[in-house]
Design a protein around this motif. Structure first.
Motif, PDB file in Angstrom:
ATOM      1  N   GLN A   1       0.823  -1.203   0.000  1.00  0.00           N
ATOM      2  CA  GLN A   1       0.000   0.000   0.000  1.00  0.00           C
ATOM      3  C   GLN A   1       0.862   1.260   0.000  1.00  0.00           C
ATOM      4  O   GLN A   1       0.526   2.261  -0.645  1.00  0.00           O
ATOM      5  N   TYR A   2       2.013   1.210   0.679  1.00  0.00           N
ATOM      6  CA  TYR A   2       2.904   2.365   0.697  1.00  0.00           C
ATOM      7  C   TYR A   2       3.606   2.562  -0.644  1.00  0.00           C
ATOM      8  O   TYR A   2       4.071   3.661  -0.948  1.00  0.00           O
ATOM      9  N   LEU A   3       3.684   1.514  -1.448  1.00  0.00           N
ATOM     10  CA  LEU A   3       4.303   1.653  -2.773  1.00  0.00           C
ATOM     11  C   LEU A   3       3.334   2.242  -3.788  1.00  0.00           C
ATOM     12  O   LEU A   3       3.707   3.083  -4.603  1.00  0.00           O
ATOM     13  N   ILE A   4       2.082   1.786  -3.758  1.00  0.00           N
ATOM     14  CA  ILE A   4       1.132   2.228  -4.778  1.00  0.00           C
ATOM     15  C   ILE A   4       0.309   3.431  -4.332  1.00  0.00           C
ATOM     16  O   ILE A   4      -0.377   4.050  -5.158  1.00  0.00           O
ATOM     17  N   GLY A   5       0.363   3.767  -3.038  1.00  0.00           N
ATOM     18  CA  GLY A   5      -0.365   4.937  -2.561  1.00  0.00           C
ATOM     19  C   GLY A   5      -1.861   4.828  -2.815  1.00  0.00           C
ATOM     20  O   GLY A   5      -2.477   3.794  -2.581  1.00  0.00           O
ATOM     21  N   LYS A   6      -2.448   5.880  -3.372  1.00  0.00           N
ATOM     22  CA  LYS A   6      -3.880   5.879  -3.664  1.00  0.00           C
ATOM     23  C   LYS A   6      -4.189   5.363  -5.058  1.00  0.00           C
ATOM     24  O   LYS A   6      -5.324   5.411  -5.512  1.00  0.00           O
ATOM     25  N   GLY A   7      -3.149   4.901  -5.750  1.00  0.00           N
ATOM     26  CA  GLY A   7      -3.392   4.276  -7.047  1.00  0.00           C
ATOM     27  C   GLY A   7      -3.365   5.245  -8.207  1.00  0.00           C
ATOM     28  O   GLY A   7      -2.964   6.398  -8.080  1.00  0.00           O
ATOM     29  N   TYR A   8      -3.843   4.747  -9.358  1.00  0.00           N
ATOM     30  CA  TYR A   8      -3.804   5.512 -10.604  1.00  0.00           C
ATOM     31  C   TYR A   8      -5.162   5.393 -11.291  1.00  0.00           C
ATOM     32  O   TYR A   8      -5.750   4.324 -11.352  1.00  0.00           O
ATOM     33  N   GLY A   9      -5.639   6.508 -11.814  1.00  0.00           N
ATOM     34  CA  GLY A   9      -6.946   6.502 -12.442  1.00  0.00           C
ATOM     35  C   GLY A   9      -8.030   6.603 -11.386  1.00  0.00           C
ATOM     36  O   GLY A   9      -7.765   6.759 -10.196  1.00  0.00           O
ATOM     37  N   THR A  10      -9.287   6.524 -11.825  1.00  0.00           N
ATOM     38  CA  THR A  10     -10.420   6.597 -10.909  1.00  0.00           C
ATOM     39  C   THR A  10     -11.367   5.449 -11.198  1.00  0.00           C
ATOM     40  O   THR A  10     -11.257   4.761 -12.212  1.00  0.00           O
TER      41      THR A  10
ATOM     42  N   PRO B   1     -11.171   4.322 -15.149  1.00  0.00           N
ATOM     43  CA  PRO B   1      -9.970   3.525 -14.871  1.00  0.00           C
ATOM     44  C   PRO B   1      -9.087   3.410 -16.114  1.00  0.00           C
ATOM     45  O   PRO B   1      -9.574   3.446 -17.240  1.00  0.00           O
ATOM     46  N   LEU B   2      -7.794   3.272 -15.902  1.00  0.00           N
ATOM     47  CA  LEU B   2      -6.863   3.109 -17.010  1.00  0.00           C
ATOM     48  C   LEU B   2      -6.714   1.620 -17.295  1.00  0.00           C
ATOM     49  O   LEU B   2      -6.146   0.878 -16.494  1.00  0.00           O
ATOM     50  N   ILE B   3      -7.220   1.158 -18.437  1.00  0.00           N
ATOM     51  CA  ILE B   3      -7.152  -0.252 -18.820  1.00  0.00           C
ATOM     52  C   ILE B   3      -5.883  -0.471 -19.642  1.00  0.00           C
ATOM     53  O   ILE B   3      -5.731   0.109 -20.715  1.00  0.00           O
ATOM     54  N   ILE B   4      -4.972  -1.295 -19.153  1.00  0.00           N
ATOM     55  CA  ILE B   4      -3.711  -1.509 -19.866  1.00  0.00           C
ATOM     56  C   ILE B   4      -3.662  -2.899 -20.521  1.00  0.00           C
ATOM     57  O   ILE B   4      -2.717  -3.204 -21.243  1.00  0.00           O
ATOM     58  N   ASN B   5      -4.678  -3.725 -20.265  1.00  0.00           N
ATOM     59  CA  ASN B   5      -4.786  -5.031 -20.922  1.00  0.00           C
ATOM     60  C   ASN B   5      -6.262  -5.312 -21.154  1.00  0.00           C
ATOM     61  O   ASN B   5      -6.973  -5.766 -20.245  1.00  0.00           O
ATOM     62  N   LYS B   6      -6.736  -4.992 -22.368  1.00  0.00           N
ATOM     63  CA  LYS B   6      -8.159  -5.109 -22.666  1.00  0.00           C
ATOM     64  C   LYS B   6      -8.633  -6.554 -22.649  1.00  0.00           C
ATOM     65  O   LYS B   6      -9.763  -6.840 -22.270  1.00  0.00           O
ATOM     66  N   GLU B   7      -7.768  -7.479 -23.080  1.00  0.00           N
ATOM     67  CA  GLU B   7      -8.155  -8.891 -23.112  1.00  0.00           C
ATOM     68  C   GLU B   7      -8.450  -9.411 -21.707  1.00  0.00           C
ATOM     69  O   GLU B   7      -9.397 -10.170 -21.501  1.00  0.00           O
ATOM     70  N   GLN B   8      -7.666  -8.991 -20.744  1.00  0.00           N
ATOM     71  CA  GLN B   8      -7.867  -9.412 -19.359  1.00  0.00           C
ATOM     72  C   GLN B   8      -8.649  -8.387 -18.549  1.00  0.00           C
ATOM     73  O   GLN B   8      -8.896  -8.599 -17.359  1.00  0.00           O
ATOM     74  N   ASN B   9      -9.018  -7.261 -19.182  1.00  0.00           N
ATOM     75  CA  ASN B   9      -9.687  -6.144 -18.506  1.00  0.00           C
ATOM     76  C   ASN B   9      -8.873  -5.720 -17.277  1.00  0.00           C
ATOM     77  O   ASN B   9      -9.403  -5.486 -16.186  1.00  0.00           O
TER      78      ASN B   9
END
Length: 385
Positions: free
Chosen positions: A53-62, A66-74
């Protein structure tokens, strides 16, 4: 003078001829063993969760966008970051599968479980061209091992790999291997130095559980004079009547102690001296043999060692039920958070660099660049954020 050499256990990476890979330890099961030790230790598992949790913080996108970086796996970027952080925290390394398109852009990427991956043969320059992927390395079949090229973004390299695969439709992509132990073939797990402590914590829990469930703790011992006299003929009516009377007496004792104690009554017959009732029957409660002070010392000691292995995680972030921690407007907790944020800087910047390195070559997010949050002092509230 003779020097006594004490052999210290060392993780080895021998060449496995049958699988054509470098084994991760002599049994080729080091990642699985470390992962199991973490999951069996409540302190290690909780510490790993907090560190991620300390590495990723509050995350990326909302959630809305959301930011989809692999559409096949969603697969969302935050989920990918969580997978990378999890392996960096536990195994101190990560294997990432990357797919390219014909424009030499990364079409998608995802994390391959660390325990599935092994390094293939190296050339004269110690360069490894393949990563072997298999779900089971105990006794792997050749047909179950998939060889994938290591990550190399050069167009010439990709062209050669695609041609060898028989075209883009047969191309398996590449695997990016991030190793935090650059001098070692495989990284050492974060708990490598405290593996025994993780196991000790798990075994202490198992021991107490077995003692409570199967031991004598909480049982009642009932000692009486012999209920069946000597000299009775085997099979005789007198003997059967005496044994029946014994069973009724023992059942009456159990019933009198309550239904919840039915399985915890031990009946023992032995000779007593004297004629008084208290000389004829003895009822004794068997006390627990768990040494609370010893267990408390042991568990505290191993917990402290494990927390140090996770970048010296402050114990207060793992267990914050002490009122003193919330005194002085919670300054103690804030200081712990600031300290641990600094302690995890290296891993957080590595996670950021890995993600940005993939995003800048991606077909959809080449202009996107993420940055880790920075601790700043809010002049209005005088709080660190």
């Amino acid at each position: 003078m003779k020097t006594l050499l004490i052999e210290v256990w060392k993780r080895l990476t021998p060449w496995n001829k049958s699988a054509d890979v470098y084994a991760n330890d002599t049994d080729n099961a080091y990642p699985e063993r470390m992962d199991r030790l973490i999951n069996n230790s409540v302190t290690a598992k909780s510490a790993a969760t907090i560190m991620v949790q300390y590495l990723i913080g509050k995350g990326y996108g909302t959630e809305v966008d959301p930011l989809i970086i692999n559409k096949e796996q969603n697969l969302k970027l935050i989920d990918f970051a969580d997978d990378v952080a999890d392996d960096l925290v536990k195994q101190r390394g990560v294997f990432i599968h990357v797919n390219w398109n014909a424009l030499y852009q990364i079409s998608d990427f995802s994390v391959i479980p660390f325990e599935w991956c092994r390094i293939g043969k190296t050339d004269s320059n110690d360069y490894t061209g393949k990563i072997a992927v298999c779900k089971e390395w105990l006794k792997p079949k050749k047909s179950d091992i998939q060889l994938i090229d290591v990550f190399n973004p050069r167009k010439k390299v990709i062209d050669a790999q695609v041609e060898k695969a028989g075209g883009w439709e047969h191309y398996k992509g590449q695997v990016l291997f991030v190793n935090m132990d650059t001098k070692l073939l495989y990284p050492l797990s974060r708990i490598d130095s405290v593996a025994e402590d993780c196991d000790s914590e798990a075994q202490a829990s198992i021991y107490k559980n077995r003692l409570l469930r199967k031991g004598f703790f909480g049982n009642t011992l009932v000692v009486t004079r012999p209920l069946v006299g000597d000299g009775l003929e085997p099979g005789s009516t007198a003997l059967m009547d005496a044994e029946s009377e014994r069973e009724r007496f023992q059942q009456a004792i159990k019933d009198s102690l309550g239904a919840q104690n039915t399985g915890g009554v031990l009946c023992l017959e032995m000779d007593f001296a004297g004629e008084k009732l208290e000389d004829a029957i003895l009822i004794k409660q068997i006390e627990s043999k768990i040494d609370d002070k010893l267990f408390n010392y042991t568990e505290t000691s191993v917990r402290e060692n494990i927390l140090v292995a996770f970048n010296n995680l402050p114990a207060g972030l793992l267990k914050t039920n002490e009122a003193s921690l919330f005194g002085n407007s919670g300054e103690a907790i804030r200081e712990m958070k600031r300290t641990y944020w600094e302690n995890t800087t290296k891993e957080r910047y590595l996670l950021t660099a890995v993600i940005n390195g993939l995003l800048e070559r991606s077909q959809d997010y080449s202009t996107l660049k993420i940055e880790p949050l920075k601790l700043i002092n809010n002049a209005e509230t005088n709080n660190t954020e």
